[in-house]
Design a protein around this motif. Sequence first.
Motif, PDB file in Angstrom:
ATOM      1  N   ILE A  64      63.218  29.649  77.317  1.00  0.00           N
ATOM      2  CA  ILE A  64      62.832  29.677  76.100  1.00  0.00           C
ATOM      3  C   ILE A  64      64.113  30.405  75.334  1.00  0.00           C
ATOM      4  CG2 ILE A  64      61.462  31.497  74.491  1.00  0.00           C
ATOM      5  CD1 ILE A  64      59.355  31.133  76.753  1.00  0.00           C
ATOM      6  N   VAL A  65      64.973  31.250  75.893  1.00  0.00           N
ATOM      7  CA  VAL A  65      65.977  31.865  75.183  1.00  0.00           C
ATOM      8  C   VAL A  65      67.000  30.719  74.895  1.00  0.00           C
ATOM      9  CG1 VAL A  65      68.039  33.601  75.349  1.00  0.00           C
ATOM     10  CG2 VAL A  65      65.584  34.270  76.106  1.00  0.00           C
ATOM     11  N   LYS A  66      67.441  30.026  75.939  1.00  0.00           N
ATOM     12  CA  LYS A  66      68.454  28.756  75.672  1.00  0.00           C
ATOM     13  C   LYS A  66      67.848  27.908  74.700  1.00  0.00           C
ATOM     14  CE  LYS A  66      70.618  25.190  78.179  1.00  0.00           C
ATOM     15  NZ  LYS A  66      70.347  24.474  79.617  1.00  0.00           N
ATOM     16  N   ASN A  67      66.566  27.661  74.619  1.00  0.00           N
ATOM     17  CA  ASN A  67      66.271  26.671  73.594  1.00  0.00           C
ATOM     18  C   ASN A  67      66.429  27.105  72.243  1.00  0.00           C
ATOM     19  OD1 ASN A  67      63.253  25.861  72.014  1.00  0.00           O
ATOM     20  ND2 ASN A  67      64.219  24.153  73.493  1.00  0.00           N
ATOM     21  N   GLU A  68      65.960  28.222  71.902  1.00  0.00           N
ATOM     22  CA  GLU A  68      66.163  28.979  70.809  1.00  0.00           C
ATOM     23  C   GLU A  68      67.537  29.106  70.275  1.00  0.00           C
ATOM     24  OE1 GLU A  68      63.647  29.293  68.572  1.00  0.00           O
ATOM     25  OE2 GLU A  68      62.178  28.721  70.037  1.00  0.00           O
ATOM     26  N   MET A  69      68.366  29.541  71.231  1.00  0.00           N
ATOM     27  CA  MET A  69      69.733  29.836  70.835  1.00  0.00           C
ATOM     28  C   MET A  69      70.495  28.441  70.377  1.00  0.00           C
ATOM     29  SD  MET A  69      70.778  32.810  70.895  1.00  0.00           S
ATOM     30  CE  MET A  69      72.582  32.758  70.989  1.00  0.00           C
ATOM     31  N   GLY A  70      69.933  27.216  70.914  1.00  0.00           N
ATOM     32  CA  GLY A  70      70.022  25.873  70.608  1.00  0.00           C
ATOM     33  C   GLY A  70      69.817  25.341  69.098  1.00  0.00           C
ATOM     34  N   LYS A  71      69.303  26.262  68.432  1.00  0.00           N
ATOM     35  CA  LYS A  71      68.415  26.015  67.063  1.00  0.00           C
ATOM     36  C   LYS A  71      69.267  26.941  66.103  1.00  0.00           C
ATOM     37  CE  LYS A  71      63.926  25.095  68.729  1.00  0.00           C
ATOM     38  NZ  LYS A  71      62.393  25.766  68.821  1.00  0.00           N
ATOM     39  N   PRO A  72      70.222  26.140  65.186  1.00  0.00           N
ATOM     40  CA  PRO A  72      71.196  27.086  64.333  1.00  0.00           C
ATOM     41  C   PRO A  72      70.594  27.727  63.409  1.00  0.00           C
ATOM     42  CG  PRO A  72      72.180  24.762  64.734  1.00  0.00           C
ATOM     43  CD  PRO A  72      70.844  24.682  65.399  1.00  0.00           C
ATOM     44  N   ARG A  73      70.617  28.923  63.203  1.00  0.00           N
ATOM     45  CA  ARG A  73      69.773  29.611  62.253  1.00  0.00           C
ATOM     46  C   ARG A  73      71.001  30.591  61.366  1.00  0.00           C
ATOM     47  NH1 ARG A  73      66.020  29.766  66.395  1.00  0.00           N
ATOM     48  NH2 ARG A  73      64.035  28.640  65.781  1.00  0.00           N
ATOM     49  N   LYS A  74      70.469  31.094  60.091  1.00  0.00           N
ATOM     50  CA  LYS A  74      71.399  31.913  59.245  1.00  0.00           C
ATOM     51  C   LYS A  74      71.493  33.479  60.075  1.00  0.00           C
ATOM     52  CE  LYS A  74      70.742  29.705  55.097  1.00  0.00           C
ATOM     53  NZ  LYS A  74      69.918  29.810  53.924  1.00  0.00           N
ATOM     54  N   LEU A  75      70.225  33.751  60.396  1.00  0.00           N
ATOM     55  CA  LEU A  75      70.118  35.184  60.980  1.00  0.00           C
ATOM     56  C   LEU A  75      69.776  35.287  62.642  1.00  0.00           C
ATOM     57  CD1 LEU A  75      67.994  36.425  57.933  1.00  0.00           C
ATOM     58  CD2 LEU A  75      70.423  36.515  58.121  1.00  0.00           C
ATOM     59  N   ILE A  76      70.410  36.246  63.154  1.00  0.00           N
ATOM     60  CA  ILE A  76      70.250  36.148  64.286  1.00  0.00           C
ATOM     61  C   ILE A  76      68.996  37.183  64.584  1.00  0.00           C
ATOM     62  CG2 ILE A  76      72.399  36.253  65.516  1.00  0.00           C
ATOM     63  CD1 ILE A  76      72.939  39.268  65.224  1.00  0.00           C
ATOM     64  N   GLU A  77      68.493  37.698  63.573  1.00  0.00           N
ATOM     65  CA  GLU A  77      67.151  38.633  63.374  1.00  0.00           C
ATOM     66  C   GLU A  77      66.155  37.402  63.623  1.00  0.00           C
ATOM     67  OE1 GLU A  77      69.635  39.207  61.445  1.00  0.00           O
ATOM     68  OE2 GLU A  77      69.771  41.373  60.953  1.00  0.00           O
ATOM     69  N   ILE A  87      57.656  33.988  73.599  1.00  0.00           N
ATOM     70  CA  ILE A  87      57.263  34.833  74.955  1.00  0.00           C
ATOM     71  C   ILE A  87      55.931  35.319  74.851  1.00  0.00           C
ATOM     72  CG2 ILE A  87      58.061  36.878  76.396  1.00  0.00           C
ATOM     73  CD1 ILE A  87      60.952  35.711  75.846  1.00  0.00           C
ATOM     74  N   SER A  88      55.975  36.137  73.771  1.00  0.00           N
ATOM     75  CA  SER A  88      54.346  36.744  73.612  1.00  0.00           C
ATOM     76  C   SER A  88      53.293  35.786  73.793  1.00  0.00           C
ATOM     77  CB  SER A  88      54.573  37.692  72.216  1.00  0.00           C
ATOM     78  OG  SER A  88      55.540  38.641  72.438  1.00  0.00           O
ATOM     79  N   ALA A  89      53.413  34.402  73.018  1.00  0.00           N
ATOM     80  CA  ALA A  89      52.345  33.482  73.199  1.00  0.00           C
ATOM     81  C   ALA A  89      52.269  32.939  74.341  1.00  0.00           C
ATOM     82  CB  ALA A  89      52.785  32.559  72.051  1.00  0.00           C
ATOM     83  N   LYS A  90      53.439  32.915  75.165  1.00  0.00           N
ATOM     84  CA  LYS A  90      53.360  31.939  76.481  1.00  0.00           C
ATOM     85  C   LYS A  90      52.550  33.057  77.505  1.00  0.00           C
ATOM     86  CE  LYS A  90      55.718  29.716  79.990  1.00  0.00           C
ATOM     87  NZ  LYS A  90      55.908  28.402  79.849  1.00  0.00           N
ATOM     88  N   TRP A  91      52.820  34.339  77.380  1.00  0.00           N
ATOM     89  CA  TRP A  91      52.213  35.265  78.423  1.00  0.00           C
ATOM     90  C   TRP A  91      51.608  36.448  77.735  1.00  0.00           C
ATOM     91  CZ3 TRP A  91      57.814  33.865  79.196  1.00  0.00           C
ATOM     92  CH2 TRP A  91      57.687  32.771  79.909  1.00  0.00           C
ATOM     93  N   SER A  92      50.166  36.484  77.528  1.00  0.00           N
ATOM     94  CA  SER A  92      49.358  37.239  76.848  1.00  0.00           C
ATOM     95  C   SER A  92      49.366  38.815  77.421  1.00  0.00           C
ATOM     96  CB  SER A  92      48.033  36.699  76.723  1.00  0.00           C
ATOM     97  OG  SER A  92      47.325  36.584  77.661  1.00  0.00           O
ATOM     98  N   ASP A  93      49.698  39.001  78.871  1.00  0.00           N
ATOM     99  CA  ASP A  93      49.763  40.053  79.483  1.00  0.00           C
ATOM    100  C   ASP A  93      50.783  41.143  79.321  1.00  0.00           C
ATOM    101  OD1 ASP A  93      51.089  38.426  81.189  1.00  0.00           O
ATOM    102  OD2 ASP A  93      50.645  39.248  82.865  1.00  0.00           O
TER     103      ASP A  93
END
Length: 121
Positions: A64-77, A87-93
């Motif tokens: 998940i981290v790798k996938n999101e880091m591959g999507k250019p965005r203006k803000l690291i926030e 992550i929260s959506a994939k694992w509800s516990d």
Amino acid sequence: MRNEKIFEISLEDLRFHSCHGVMPQEKLVGNEFTIDISIKIPYSDSILNDDIENTISYADIFDIVKNEMGKPRKLIETVATCIAKRISAKWSDIISGQITICKSAPPIENISGQAKVTLFF
């Protein structure tokens, strides 16, 4: 009061070259980033079965981290928020989590340090 057990699953010092940033140069050449991420999940005796299905695989978190880091965005926030939401959506516990994203060389004149954001979720 009973002491509840929890597991903390962490990945530290993940390194990526990504094109996150506001400045045109950042979008073109990118920057070096490091990520630390941890999540807390409830303890269960089912872990004694020694089965990956009874926990959250850190390899899945990394994907998940790798996938999101591959999507250019203006803000690291924004990047941190998207990682936390997936992550929260994939694992509800998940009880809680923390992600820190560090930009190694922010384009600020005369800066000799790094820029970081931390999201608690």
